[in-house]
Scaffold this active site. Sequence first.
Site, PDB file in Angstrom:
ATOM      1  N   LYS A 183     -18.045 -11.352   7.198  1.00 61.46           N
ATOM      2  CA  LYS A 183     -18.101  -9.926   7.531  1.00 61.46           C
ATOM      3  C   LYS A 183     -18.308  -9.109   6.255  1.00 61.46           C
ATOM      4  CE  LYS A 183     -14.906  -7.071   7.582  1.00 61.46           C
ATOM      5  NZ  LYS A 183     -15.642  -6.050   6.775  1.00 61.46           N
ATOM      6  N   GLY A 209      -3.545  -5.746   2.695  1.00 61.34           N
ATOM      7  CA  GLY A 209      -4.250  -6.974   2.336  1.00 61.34           C
ATOM      8  C   GLY A 209      -5.022  -7.470   3.541  1.00 61.34           C
ATOM      9  N   SER A 224     -19.825  -6.007   3.895  1.00 59.97           N
ATOM     10  CA  SER A 224     -20.331  -4.643   3.994  1.00 59.97           C
ATOM     11  C   SER A 224     -21.777  -4.646   3.508  1.00 59.97           C
ATOM     12  CB  SER A 224     -19.502  -3.701   3.116  1.00 59.97           C
ATOM     13  OG  SER A 224     -19.670  -4.041   1.741  1.00 59.97           O
ATOM     14  N   GLY A 275     -22.368   2.136  11.943  1.00 61.13           N
ATOM     15  CA  GLY A 275     -22.112   1.088  12.914  1.00 61.13           C
ATOM     16  C   GLY A 275     -22.089  -0.298  12.316  1.00 61.13           C
ATOM     17  N   ARG A 322       1.786  17.471  -7.887  1.00 66.91           N
ATOM     18  CA  ARG A 322       2.887  17.352  -6.939  1.00 66.91           C
ATOM     19  C   ARG A 322       2.353  16.837  -5.605  1.00 66.91           C
ATOM     20  NH1 ARG A 322       7.115  17.356 -10.318  1.00 66.91           N
ATOM     21  NH2 ARG A 322       6.949  19.110 -11.810  1.00 66.91           N
ATOM     22  N   ASP A 342     -10.809  -4.354   8.216  1.00 66.25           N
ATOM     23  CA  ASP A 342      -9.863  -5.360   8.694  1.00 66.25           C
ATOM     24  C   ASP A 342      -9.637  -5.216  10.194  1.00 66.25           C
ATOM     25  OD1 ASP A 342      -9.559  -6.193   6.040  1.00 66.25           O
ATOM     26  OD2 ASP A 342      -7.882  -4.814   5.701  1.00 66.25           O
ATOM     27  N   ASP A 393       0.826  -1.208   0.000  1.00 64.34           N
ATOM     28  CA  ASP A 393       0.000   0.000   0.000  1.00 64.34           C
ATOM     29  C   ASP A 393       0.863   1.261   0.000  1.00 64.34           C
ATOM     30  OD1 ASP A 393      -2.446  -1.258  -0.036  1.00 64.34           O
ATOM     31  OD2 ASP A 393      -2.629  -1.342   2.139  1.00 64.34           O
ATOM     32  N   GLY A 395      -6.110 -10.349   5.252  1.00 64.97           N
ATOM     33  CA  GLY A 395      -5.639 -11.210   6.329  1.00 64.97           C
ATOM     34  C   GLY A 395      -4.419 -10.671   7.024  1.00 64.97           C
TER      35      GLY A 395
END
Length: 326
Positions: free
Chosen positions: A193, A47, A195, A237, A37, A264, A22, A49
Site C-alpha cells: 500500500k 504506529g 502512497s 482517492g 502556548r 492505516d 503520538d 501495524g
Amino acid sequence: MPDPRPTPMQPILTLTVNPALDLSTATEHVISGHKMRCGASRLDPGGGGVNVSRVVQRLGGRTLAIYTAGGPTGEAYRRLIEAERVPTLAVPIHGNTREDFTVDETTTGKQFRFVLQGPELTEAEWRLCLALVADSLPAGGYIVASGSLPPGVPDDFYARVARLARRHGARCIVDASGPALAEALAEGVFLVKPSRRELGLHFGTTLEGEESEVEAAAALVADGAAEHVALTLGGEGAVLASESGILRLAVPRVQVRSTVGAGDSFLAAFVLRLAQGRTLAESLRAAVAAGSATVTTPATELCRRDEVERLEAELNIRAADGIPAE
C-alpha cells in the site's frame, strides 16, 4: 444450494517494530524563536501495524498486534493500547519507545507533524519479533507488516516476514517505503500500500497524472512483486491494481481535519473486508470509507465505526447505481 452459514473471518496479525507514542496539541501560531502556548494535548498508541489492529477491532474484526516497547514511553504506550482492549504481544526492548508529535495551527488550519527516529534494536530484539510472528502466523490469514524500521533492523526485515508468511500459508501485506519496501517487493508479497510519493521513489521518478500512477502500480503486479497494489492518492482517492485489472475510486466529500492515521485506517478496512470474504471492489470501497472517516477526526484520533459504515454504504449505493464517487 448455497450454505446459509456466514463465512468465518480469517484472522489478522499485525507487526509494528517502530511504534510511536503520538502526542497532539494545537496553538494559534507556529513561530520560530517564540514560546507557543498550546491547548489540551492528546496521547495515542500509534504506529502502522498497531493502528491497523486498532481500526480492525473498531470495525468488529479479530486481530493480534505484535509490537516493541521499552522505557517509560513504552510503559505509557502499553497502558494506552491495553485500555482499548486490543489483543497484543509486546516485545521488550532496551531502548525507549519513540514519540511523535503533531501541532495544529488554529489560525491557518495547517498541521505540523514531527516524526522522531526510533530506538536502536539489537539483533536479539528484532529476531524475537520474527520468532513471535512465526509462532503467531494464522494459516490462511493475513500478516500486516507496517511502518518504518528503526536503527539496527536490516532492510530485508519485511522480506523475512514475507518468507515466514509463505512458509506458514499466510498472506503478507506490507506498508513501508524505501529499501524496506524494495526488499519486500523483491521477495514477493500479497499486497503493498504505497502512497504516490513512495511508489514514485521506488521507481526513481515522480508520478504525475493518472496514466503514470496506473502504469507504476500495474508494473509491480506484472513483475510478480505483489499480487495487489493499493495506491493511495490522498484527496484524489485510490487505485487498486491486480491480475484482474485496475480499480480506481475517488473519495467521498468530507471535511478534512487531520490526515494522521488515514492510510492505516484505509489498510485496516481493506484487509478486514478481504478477511470477511468480500470482493476486491467491496474491500476498496470500505478502505476509502475508513480513510475518509479518519480525516474527519481531530489530531491523532482514528475513525469511528458508525462513520465508516455510513460512508461505505454511500459508496456501495453509488457503485450499484453506476455513479462514481466524488
